[in-house]
Write an enzyme that holds these catalytic residues in place. Structure first.
Site, PDB file in Angstrom:
ATOM      1  N   LYS A  24      40.825  37.886  24.005  1.00  0.00           N
ATOM      2  CA  LYS A  24      41.411  39.450  24.369  1.00  0.00           C
ATOM      3  C   LYS A  24      42.112  40.048  23.167  1.00  0.00           C
ATOM      4  O   LYS A  24      42.179  41.085  22.632  1.00  0.00           O
ATOM      5  CB  LYS A  24      42.413  39.064  25.460  1.00  0.00           C
ATOM      6  CG  LYS A  24      41.809  38.957  26.820  1.00  0.00           C
ATOM      7  CD  LYS A  24      42.713  38.432  27.882  1.00  0.00           C
ATOM      8  CE  LYS A  24      42.024  38.138  29.239  1.00  0.00           C
ATOM      9  NZ  LYS A  24      42.739  37.342  30.226  1.00  0.00           N
ATOM     10  N   GLN A  64      48.621  35.247  31.610  1.00  0.00           N
ATOM     11  CA  GLN A  64      47.435  34.786  31.932  1.00  0.00           C
ATOM     12  C   GLN A  64      47.651  33.884  33.136  1.00  0.00           C
ATOM     13  O   GLN A  64      48.497  33.151  33.166  1.00  0.00           O
ATOM     14  CB  GLN A  64      46.835  33.965  30.576  1.00  0.00           C
ATOM     15  CG  GLN A  64      45.583  33.046  30.887  1.00  0.00           C
ATOM     16  CD  GLN A  64      44.333  34.156  31.185  1.00  0.00           C
ATOM     17  OE1 GLN A  64      44.159  35.329  30.560  1.00  0.00           O
ATOM     18  NE2 GLN A  64      43.402  33.838  31.757  1.00  0.00           N
ATOM     19  N   ASP A 107      46.912  44.318  33.951  1.00  0.00           N
ATOM     20  CA  ASP A 107      46.086  43.767  34.975  1.00  0.00           C
ATOM     21  C   ASP A 107      46.060  44.363  36.226  1.00  0.00           C
ATOM     22  O   ASP A 107      45.270  44.007  37.172  1.00  0.00           O
ATOM     23  CB  ASP A 107      46.896  42.241  35.188  1.00  0.00           C
ATOM     24  CG  ASP A 107      45.943  41.117  34.402  1.00  0.00           C
ATOM     25  OD1 ASP A 107      44.664  41.167  34.296  1.00  0.00           O
ATOM     26  OD2 ASP A 107      46.498  40.262  34.037  1.00  0.00           O
TER      27      ASP A 107
HETATM   28  N1  GUN Z   1      42.773  34.623  35.081  1.00  0.00           N
HETATM   29  C1  GUN Z   1      41.455  34.805  35.462  1.00  0.00           C
HETATM   30  N2  GUN Z   1      41.303  36.095  35.524  1.00  0.00           N
HETATM   31  C2  GUN Z   1      42.700  36.814  35.181  1.00  0.00           C
HETATM   32  C3  GUN Z   1      42.722  37.968  34.830  1.00  0.00           C
HETATM   33  O1  GUN Z   1      41.854  38.934  35.226  1.00  0.00           O
HETATM   34  N3  GUN Z   1      43.881  38.209  34.676  1.00  0.00           N
HETATM   35  C4  GUN Z   1      45.059  37.334  34.198  1.00  0.00           C
HETATM   36  N4  GUN Z   1      46.173  37.791  33.859  1.00  0.00           N
HETATM   37  N5  GUN Z   1      44.806  36.160  34.383  1.00  0.00           N
HETATM   38  C5  GUN Z   1      43.479  35.931  34.751  1.00  0.00           C
END
Ligand code: GUN
Length: 300
Positions: free
Chosen positions: A55, A99, A122
Site C-alpha cells: 500500500k 491494518q 477504509d
Molecule cells: N485486512 C484485510 N482487509 C483489510 C482492509 O480492507 N483494510 C484493513 N484496514 N485491514 C484489512
C-alpha cells in the site's frame, strides 16, 4: 453455452491506478495538497506486513506521500489511540489505514471510532458506515466507502453497464465486504439479498441471482449448479491451499472450473477482485485530499 467472460480485475485496477495518478498530479498542479496516506501495522503478521508495504509503495508510485507506522505486538490500546490522535492532527495526512486484524488485547471498534471520519479511507468508521447505510439511490459517494466492495461494484458496472433491476445475491454478511457491498448494490438499484451461514436453501437463492457476490471465506463453496446461466459472478474469496508439489496456490470461494461453464461473467482468483482493493484505497485517499482542498467529488 460459451464459457464465462473473465473479468480482468488486474487490468481494470491498473487503469484505475493511472487515473488516480493523473488525479493526484492535477490536484497538486492546482496548488492542492499532496495526498498523504498513513498505514498503521501493529505486530508482525507476515501477510499484513506484505499488504501494508504494498500500500505504501503504491501510494508513492501514484505521487502521494506515504507514512508507515509499525508498532510492536505489545502496543497497548492507549498507545495505539495516541498514534491515531497524532495522525488525525497531522495536516499532511489525508488517509489513515489501520491494518486489521489487530491483536486480541486491542478493541478494534474503539480504534476505528478514533479515526477522523474524513481520513477513514477504509470506510470502517461508524459515521461512514451510517452514511453508506442511508445513502439515496444513485447519490454521489462523497465519503469514504470500503475498498473491496467499491472495487466489486466498479468491476460490475464496467462489465454490465447499468445494474438497475438486477437480482443481486451476496453470500456473506461481514462488515468488511458482505454488508457494504449490499449497500452499494442497493444504491445502484439492484434488488439485494444478503445470505449467510444460517440461510435456508442457499443454492436455490443463488440460482435466482443475476449478480452473485461471494465473500464467505470458504474454498470453492459455491458450485456451478448454484449459478443461473449467464449470471455475473464476483468471487471475493482468497484462500491459500496446499498443492501436491508441497507448495500452495490461491483459490476463491467459487468452484472456478464449474462456474466458468455456467456464468456469463466471472472474476478469476487471483487477478479478479484482489487488485481492486488497493487501487480503491488510493482512490479513496485522493478523494479525501480533494475534499480537504474544498474540491468537488470527481469520478476517476
Ligand atoms: N485486512 C484485510 N482487509 C483489510 C482492509 O480492507 N483494510 C484493513 N484496514 N485491514 C484489512
Amino acid at each position: 453455452m460459451a464459457d464465462a467472460k473473465l473479468i480482468d480485475g488486474k487490468a481494470f485496477a491498473m487503469g484505475l491506478r493511472e487515473r488516480v495518478a493523473a488525479g493526484v498530479a492535477d490536484l497538486v498542479g492546482k496548488g492542492g495538497p499532496k495526498p498523504g496516506l498513513a498505514t498503521v501495522l501493529v505486530g508482525a503478521d507476515p501477510a499484513s506486513q506484505v499488504y501494508v508495504r504494498s500500500k505504501g509503495k503504491l501510494a508513492v508510485e501514484l505521487g502521494m506521500a506515504s507514512f508507515d507506522r509499525k508498532l510492536p505486538a505489545e502496543t497497548t490500546e492507549q498507545e495505539l489511540l495516541a498514534v491515531i490522535a497524532e495522525l488525525n492532527a497531522d495536516p499532511a495526512i489525508n488517509g489513515i489505514l489501520v491494518q486489521l486484524p489487530l491483536p486480541k488485547h486491542i478493541d478494534t471498534a474503539k480504534v476505528l471510532l478514533a479515526i477522523d471520519p474524513a481520513k477513514d479511507v477504509d470506510g470502517f468508521h461508524p459515521i461512514n458506515v451510517g452514511r453508506l447505510g442511508s445513502i439515496a439511490p444513485g447519490a454521489v459517494l462523497d465519503f469514504p466507502v470500503p475498498c473491496t466492495p467499491l472495487g466489486v461494484t466498479m468491476l460490475l458496472q464496467d462489465a454490465l453497464g447499468s445494474l438497475a433491476g438486477c437480482n443481486a445475491v451476496v453470500v456473506g454478511r461481514s462488515n468488511l465486504v458482505g454488508r457494504p457491498v449490499a449497500q452499494l448494490l442497493l444504491r445502484l438499484d439492484c434488488t439485494v439479498t444478503i445470505t449467510h451461514s444460517r440461510t435456508r436453501d442457499l443454492p436455490a437463492l443463488c440460482r435466482q441471482a443475476d449478480i452473485l457476490v461471494v465473500a464467505i471465506g470458504k474454498t470453492e463453496f459455491v458450485r456451478g449448479d448454484w449459478i443461473k446461466p449467464g449470471a455475473a459472478v464476483i468471487d471475493v474469496g482468497i484462500n491459500r491451499i496446499p498443492t501436491t508439489e508441497g507448495k500452495s496456490r490461491l483459490v476463491g470461494d467459487v468452484a472456478f472450473a464449474e462456474a466458468q461453464k455456467v456464468a456469463g461473467h466471472l472474476t478469476p482468483v487471483p487477478g479478479g477482485v484482489g487488485p481492486m482493493t488497493v487501487a480503491c484505497l488510493m482512490y479513496n485517499t485522493l478523494q479525501a485530499a480533494r475534499r480537504v482542498a474544498g474540491l468537488p467529488y470527481v469520478a476517476v
